[in-house]
Design a protein around this motif. Structure first.
Motif, PDB file in Angstrom:
ATOM      1  N   ASN A   1       2.862   6.904   1.569  1.00  0.00           N
ATOM      2  CA  ASN A   1       2.999   8.321   1.219  1.00  0.00           C
ATOM      3  C   ASN A   1       2.162   9.211   2.131  1.00  0.00           C
ATOM      4  OD1 ASN A   1       4.843   8.537  -0.978  1.00  0.00           O
ATOM      5  ND2 ASN A   1       3.343   7.575  -2.322  1.00  0.00           N
ATOM      6  N   GLN A   2       0.979   8.729   2.463  1.00  0.00           N
ATOM      7  CA  GLN A   2       0.088   9.516   3.319  1.00  0.00           C
ATOM      8  C   GLN A   2       0.700   9.715   4.705  1.00  0.00           C
ATOM      9  OE1 GLN A   2      -3.739   7.730   4.015  1.00  0.00           O
ATOM     10  NE2 GLN A   2      -4.705   9.660   4.569  1.00  0.00           N
TER      11      GLN A   2
ATOM     12  N   ASP B   1       3.547  12.202   4.382  1.00  0.00           N
ATOM     13  CA  ASP B   1       2.984  13.546   4.205  1.00  0.00           C
ATOM     14  C   ASP B   1       2.504  14.126   5.540  1.00  0.00           C
ATOM     15  OD1 ASP B   1       3.389  14.216   1.583  1.00  0.00           O
ATOM     16  OD2 ASP B   1       1.519  13.336   0.860  1.00  0.00           O
TER      17      ASP B   1
ATOM     18  N   ASP C   1       0.851  -1.191   0.000  1.00  0.00           N
ATOM     19  CA  ASP C   1       0.000   0.000   0.000  1.00  0.00           C
ATOM     20  C   ASP C   1       0.887   1.242   0.000  1.00  0.00           C
ATOM     21  OD1 ASP C   1      -1.939   1.907   0.251  1.00  0.00           O
ATOM     22  OD2 ASP C   1      -2.927   1.005   1.987  1.00  0.00           O
ATOM     23  N   HIS C   2       1.409   1.612  -1.165  1.00  0.00           N
ATOM     24  CA  HIS C   2       2.312   2.750  -1.263  1.00  0.00           C
ATOM     25  C   HIS C   2       1.586   4.067  -1.015  1.00  0.00           C
ATOM     26  CE1 HIS C   2       5.712   0.560  -3.659  1.00  0.00           C
ATOM     27  NE2 HIS C   2       5.318  -0.102  -2.578  1.00  0.00           N
ATOM     28  N   ASP C   3       0.307   4.127  -1.339  1.00  0.00           N
ATOM     29  CA  ASP C   3      -0.457   5.341  -1.067  1.00  0.00           C
ATOM     30  C   ASP C   3      -0.524   5.617   0.435  1.00  0.00           C
ATOM     31  OD1 ASP C   3      -0.937   5.794  -3.726  1.00  0.00           O
ATOM     32  OD2 ASP C   3      -2.905   4.809  -3.740  1.00  0.00           O
ATOM     33  N   GLN C   4      -0.720   4.539   1.206  1.00  0.00           N
ATOM     34  CA  GLN C   4      -0.766   4.693   2.657  1.00  0.00           C
ATOM     35  C   GLN C   4       0.597   5.139   3.196  1.00  0.00           C
ATOM     36  OE1 GLN C   4      -3.227   4.744   4.574  1.00  0.00           O
ATOM     37  NE2 GLN C   4      -2.502   4.380   6.657  1.00  0.00           N
TER      38      GLN C   4
ATOM     39  N   GLY D   1       3.651  10.834  -4.910  1.00  0.00           N
ATOM     40  CA  GLY D   1       2.557  10.922  -3.943  1.00  0.00           C
ATOM     41  C   GLY D   1       2.917  11.827  -2.785  1.00  0.00           C
ATOM     42  N   THR D   2       4.161  11.724  -2.306  1.00  0.00           N
ATOM     43  CA  THR D   2       4.615  12.586  -1.218  1.00  0.00           C
ATOM     44  C   THR D   2       4.942  13.971  -1.766  1.00  0.00           C
ATOM     45  OG1 THR D   2       5.517  10.723   0.015  1.00  0.00           O
ATOM     46  CG2 THR D   2       6.358  12.897   0.564  1.00  0.00           C
TER      47      THR D   2
END
Length: 506
Positions: free
Chosen positions: A312-313, A316, A307-310, A438-439
């Motif tokens: 990055n989140q 961030d 889960d790369h989005d998680q 994403g970041t």
């Protein structure tokens, strides 16, 4: 927020680190009044070498041990976790004692050949025993962090600093009649005594929590070897920064002498940078350091799950917190540098270096966050490579600027800022390359920057404002004035509501 929350861990580590540094600021404030700038220079000369030896022996071990302990516990192997922690403590205890003995015996050569200041011999010898105690502290902290329990680490940091401050001033005053070098050594003795108290507390906590020492059976050589391999890149990352400080202590006084200063004057200027300006900057680094430690397991879990989005989140959110808390602290130090150093140290010679360092303090925190995130993603050597580039930038800037009379010790401070900017950018670039876009570190910068500018203007007005107040109260009350102005802007912008929501969700 449950017990394993990243934010709960960051909270405890932030509290422990902040209170510890605040207590540490007590001796940084008053020590120059006891030892003078020259004595502080002698006091500080021993610490970069000490930090390098720590980086070689124990830096990276707490995080690596926490990782392996958590893995064993997740598999239900509690006995294996206890055995690994026990043997890690034995290993680090032996390494720490050997390094302490080596530093003790080689102190005269180090002082004469490396620092060119034979008077620093006693301070080096006084600091050496701390290596053994801190090595054991690191093993205990890794054990507790592996159990997702950050409170013992936080409390031990506070206890260590309290013991240190309680011991160092009486010893400094006691040895002062025997010479400034002996007084500096007396003050330095606070470090090993403080580390011993922290180690004893952590050991007691382990026994109290029901964790016993398990040294039975065969030595887990495979686990210990893996521990060393996982810790190795983290140790190199931790090694490079004290090596840069070590380089400063070796060649900055020499470069300053090219501006016409004597050896004693150059050592005093170095003391202003490392003993007066840097401790104040370190207070702004608390949140970044705590987030860097707490992010490792959370980012690692997200990466393992794909889960790369998680991931990055989470990064961030951490950067957002750095901007939110780090920017106003940096600006406050820049505006208040001269009156603050005058109030704390009795003179404002370190104000110029403090202002330069404050420029890059928030970026230093982001460098830590991005470096830890890369390590959590399984690319531990990438931050090391980037730190090497940053060290090169620092060396070139420091070597060039420090010898210029217009810059002096501010040139060494600018070298540190240049290294932070370089390393932070490279870490961010590699994170995007490895994890994916994403970041966006500047996405959450706007309102903290606006609030910081408004706060800085408010502080300027305050300092030129009520002339009926004594100068002492002008400076002391400037801090709550800045906090109120900044908080008002954040509330009006809705920034505080956004952060509160993020904390509840995580």
């Amino acid at each position: 927020m449950n017990r394993t929350s990243v934010w709960r861990g960051a909270f405890w580590l932030s509290i422990g680190s902040f209170v510890s540094k605040l207590i540490g600021a007590v001796y940084r404030i008053f020590l120059p009044r006891v030892l003078g700038d020259y004595g502080v220079g002698l006091f500080q000369m021993a610490y970069p070498l000490y930090a390098i030896l720590l980086a070689v022996s124990v830096n990276g071990i707490p995080t690596a041990l926490a990782k392996q302990t958590a893995e064993k516990l997740s598999r239900g192997d509690g006995d294996g976790a206890e055995r690994l922690g026990s043997w890690a403590q034995v290993m680090l205890g032996v390494v720490g004692m050997l390094l302490a003995a080596a530093m003790e015996l080689s102190a005269p050569w180090i002082a004469r050949s490396l620092f060119g200041e034979p008077a620093s011999t006693w301070a080096i010898r006084a600091l050496a025993p701390a290596l053994a105690f801190v090595a054991l502290e690191a093993s205990f902290r890794g054990y507790f962090q592996g159990h997702q329990d950050m409170e013992p680490t936080a409390i031990s940091q506070i206890l260590e600093q309290v013991a240190r401050v309680m011991v160092m001033f009486p010893l400094a005053y006691h040895f002062l009649p025997y010479g400034i070098d002996k007084a500096a050594a007396g003050a330095t003795l606070g470090a090993p005594i403080g580390a011993m108290m922290g180690m004893v507390f952590l050991g007691w906590q382990r026994v109290r929590s029901g964790g016993g020492w398990n040294l039975s059976g065969r030595i887990p050589l495979g686990d210990l070897w893996r521990l060393v391999m996982v810790a190795l890149p983290m140790s190199f990352s931790g090694l490079l920064f004290p090596m840069m400080l070590m380089a400063d202590s070796v060649f900055v006084p020499g470069r300053l002498r090219l501006t016409g200063l004597s050896l004693e004057q150059a050592t005093a200027r170095f003391g202003q940078l490392s003993g007066e300006a840097m401790p104040l900057i370190n207070l702004t680094m608390v949140v970044g350091a705590a987030l860097a430690v707490s992010l490792v397991p959370a980012v690692a879990r997200a990466i393992v799950a794909g889960d790369h989005d998680q991931a990055n989140q989470k990064v961030d959110s951490a950067i957002h917190m750095v901007w939110l808390l780090g920017l106003p602290m940096s600006a406050g130090l820049m505006v208040l540098a001269r009156p603050l150093t005058q109030l704390l140290y009795g003179e404002s010679g370190s104000a110029g270096a403090l202002q330069v360092l404050a420029l890059g303090s928030a970026v230093l925190a982001i460098q830590q966050v991005m470096g830890s995130s890369l390590q959590a993603a399984g690319h531990g050597w990438v931050p090391v490579k980037n730190l090497i580039f940053g060290a090169g930038v620092k060396f070139l800037l420091t070597w060039w600027l420090t010898a210029l009379p217009a810059w002096g010790i501010r040139g060494a401070a600018m070298g540190t800022v240049g290294a932070a900017l370089t390393t932070a950018y490279l870490n961010w670039r590699d994170w995007i390359r490895i994890v994916g876009p994403g970041t966006q570190p500047f996405k959450s910068l706007l309102w903290p920057l606006v609030g910081t500018v408004v706060m800085a203007m408010g502080l300027r007005l305050w300092l030129t404002g009520p002339v009926w107040l004594p100068s002492f109260w002008h400076v002391v009350l400037a801090v709550p004035v800045g906090v109120v102005v900044y908080a008002a802007v954040m509330l009006l912008s809705g920034e505080m509501a956004t952060v509160s929501k993020a904390l509840k969700e995580r």
